[in-house]
Design an enzyme around this catalytic site. Structure first.
Site, mmCIF file in Angstrom:
data_model
loop_
_atom_site.group_PDB
_atom_site.id
_atom_site.type_symbol
_atom_site.label_atom_id
_atom_site.label_comp_id
_atom_site.label_asym_id
_atom_site.label_seq_id
_atom_site.Cartn_x
_atom_site.Cartn_y
_atom_site.Cartn_z
ATOM 1 N N HIS A 137 0.870 -1.177 0.000
ATOM 2 C CA HIS A 137 0.000 0.000 0.000
ATOM 3 C C HIS A 137 0.906 1.225 0.000
ATOM 4 C CE1 HIS A 137 -3.763 2.190 1.162
ATOM 5 N NE2 HIS A 137 -2.876 3.038 1.636
ATOM 6 N N HIS A 168 -1.168 2.737 11.752
ATOM 7 C CA HIS A 168 -0.115 3.719 11.583
ATOM 8 C C HIS A 168 -0.062 4.684 12.758
ATOM 9 C CE1 HIS A 168 2.752 6.079 9.385
ATOM 10 N NE2 HIS A 168 1.989 7.167 9.415
ATOM 11 N N GLU A 185 -2.883 14.645 11.090
ATOM 12 C CA GLU A 185 -3.708 14.338 9.928
ATOM 13 C C GLU A 185 -5.162 14.701 10.218
ATOM 14 O OE1 GLU A 185 -3.168 10.214 9.130
ATOM 15 O OE2 GLU A 185 -1.017 10.369 8.783
ATOM 16 N N TYR A 204 -15.777 7.337 3.146
ATOM 17 C CA TYR A 204 -14.341 7.080 3.162
ATOM 18 C C TYR A 204 -14.099 5.585 3.273
ATOM 19 C CZ TYR A 204 -9.448 7.140 4.605
ATOM 20 O OH TYR A 204 -8.106 6.911 4.693
ATOM 21 N N HIS A 241 -6.333 13.018 13.596
ATOM 22 C CA HIS A 241 -5.415 12.051 14.180
ATOM 23 C C HIS A 241 -4.148 12.822 14.546
ATOM 24 C CE1 HIS A 241 -7.734 8.942 11.633
ATOM 25 N NE2 HIS A 241 -8.167 8.913 12.876
ATOM 26 N N HIS A 286 -3.835 4.987 14.459
ATOM 27 C CA HIS A 286 -5.101 4.945 13.749
ATOM 28 C C HIS A 286 -5.004 3.943 12.609
ATOM 29 C CE1 HIS A 286 -2.570 8.145 12.065
ATOM 30 N NE2 HIS A 286 -3.094 7.852 10.881
#
Length: 441
Positions: A290, A333, A339, A348, A363, A369
């Site tokens: 990713h 992460h 963020e 989303y 975040h 998160h």
């Protein structure tokens, strides 16, 4: 009569300047690895983020630098855990003694229509950002706004807005953005209930991100940024025209007897501009893993540190997902950046019920998160084939190297604060199997 940009016969293109980045050697640097001897083979080989990790572990990346830092200064480690670090109760305050960072003893008094949600830094030292929400149902009449503190990046979410500037007019609709740079006067006309988001930066201007190995083409192309056609009004206002100035975080007003939009012609490279997010050329992973969200950066406001942004505007547009042997949604992460996620339309993909269009999530720095339980379980067992991602959706992120504080209005006045947000990770369960062994090929 005037012609706004979706009716005029031709459109001027914005002159975008690229800063030539320092040429670094592509050294790999030092890399270390370790695994518990009780679980041989627990470190995945060949990729960082497999669809299902050995032993039923969770993959989580810990970043000590911005994603876009040059390779010699890029710091990150992948952790393969029994449970991801998102699985915790809300943080509670502790007594800090004499430890404080209370620079603002006096709470600001936000004016109706524009509310500050969070931010960091300082307008006086020209180093910081602010994130605001706007709501309005009435056009500005005989008044305009001027921001002496920084640039506004405006993201309409509901309702189109007609922005009159000293350079001309721009019609900006949801799924478009516009930037009004520092010191430019503008007035807004609306055509019903309207709302959206604003990212404000102090001390830097937005520019296109460096493309690096992507090459000459990709992401947001300079030709798709549009500037207004010159338009003027020669109008006296006997009752007075009000110019509102935002200066060092406060509002001031002055009166004059004529319209400020009296510019008949102009040239230069310091202008307001708009951009349609549908024109973004998506770069994505076509093999495995990713890719970092930095590949979706539309505009960046650079800091003094190479590869570290004061603020990035990042979007998550419709695209194809084709990666093999990969957990495709965003990975778990923790990040040295802040963020702020917003949603223009749709759902989303990492949290389909997480928040609605017009809402947002913050975040904070190093707060873990990632996907909720349903997303994790579904994506861990999904049949991986090419699929459309985020059709009918446009989510975005304001990412910043600043550690942002939430305002009193954002925490207390807003009645829609989701205090149960952490519960989306509560159902995450252990998949750890100490007896697991790699299957023989």
């Amino acid at each position: 009569m005037f012609q706004h940009d979706n009716a005029r016969p031709h459109v001027a293109r914005i002159c975008t300047q690229f800063l030539e980045a320092e040429n670094y050697l592509s050294g790999f640097g030092n890399e270390f690895s370790s695994e518990d001897p009780r679980c041989p083979g627990s470190l995945p080989e060949g990729q960082n983020n497999p669809q299902v990790c050995p032993y039923g572990l969770y993959a989580e990346q810990l970043s000590g630098s911005a994603f876009t830092c040059p390779r010699p200064t890029n710091k990150r480690s992948w952790l393969y855990r029994i449970l991801p670090s998102v699985r915790h109760k809300p943080y509670t305050a502790m007594h800090c003694g004499n430890l404080t960072e209370n620079w603002d003893e006096v709470e600001p008094d936000p004016n109706q229509g524009l509310h500050t949600l969070c931010g960091a830094g300082d307008t006086k030292s020209r180093n910081g950002i602010g994130i605001h929400m706007f709501t309005c149902n009435t056009s500005m009449v005989d008044r305009c706004f001027n921001n002496s503190d920084g640039d506004f990046l405006i993201v309409p979410q509901q309702g189109e807005i007609l922005i009159t500037t000293e350079f001309g007019k721009m019609m900006v609709e949801p799924n478009e953005i516009c930037v009004i740079q520092q010191g430019m006067r503008f007035s807004v006309n609306v055509f019903g209930e309207t709302r959206g988001y604003v990212l404000e930066v102090y001390g830097a201007h937005f520019e296109l991100p460096d493309l690096g190995p992507i090459g000459a083409n990709g992401l947001a192309n300079p030709r798709d940024f549009l500037t207004p056609v010159a338009w003027y009004e020669d109008r006296e206002v006997a009752t007075g025209y009000t110019v509102i100035n935002k200066y060092q975080g406060k509002l001031f007003s002055s009166q004059q007897v004529f319209s400020p939009f009296n510019v008949v012609a102009w040239h230069g490279n310091y202008t307001p501009y708009k951009y349609n997010l549908d024109n973004f050329m998506v770069i994505n992973c076509v093999a495995f893993d990713h890719a970092d969200p930095s590949i979706f950066t539309v505009l960046t406001a650079k800091s003094s540190r190479p590869g570290v942004a004061m603020a990035d505007f990042v979007i998550f547009p419709p695209r194809w997902g084709v990666a093999d042997h990969t957990f495709r949604p965003p990975y778990y992460h923790r990040n040295c950046m802040s963020e702020f996620m917003g949603l223009i339309k749709g759902h989303y993909e990492a949290k389909e019920e997480g928040f609605q269009p017009g809402g947002g999530t913050l975040h904070s720095t190093m707060t873990p998160h990632g996907p909720d339980r349903d997303c994790f379980e579904k994506s861990s067992t999904a049949l991986l084939k090419p699929e459309r991602v985020a059709d009918g959706t446009m989510a975005f992120m304001f990412e910043s190297s600043f550690s942002m504080a939430v305002t009193k209005w954002g925490l207390e006045t807003c009645q829609r604060l989701d205090k149960s947000y952490y519960q989306c990770w509560e159902p995450l369960r252990k998949h750890f199997d100490p007896n697991w062994r790699p299957s023989k090929q």
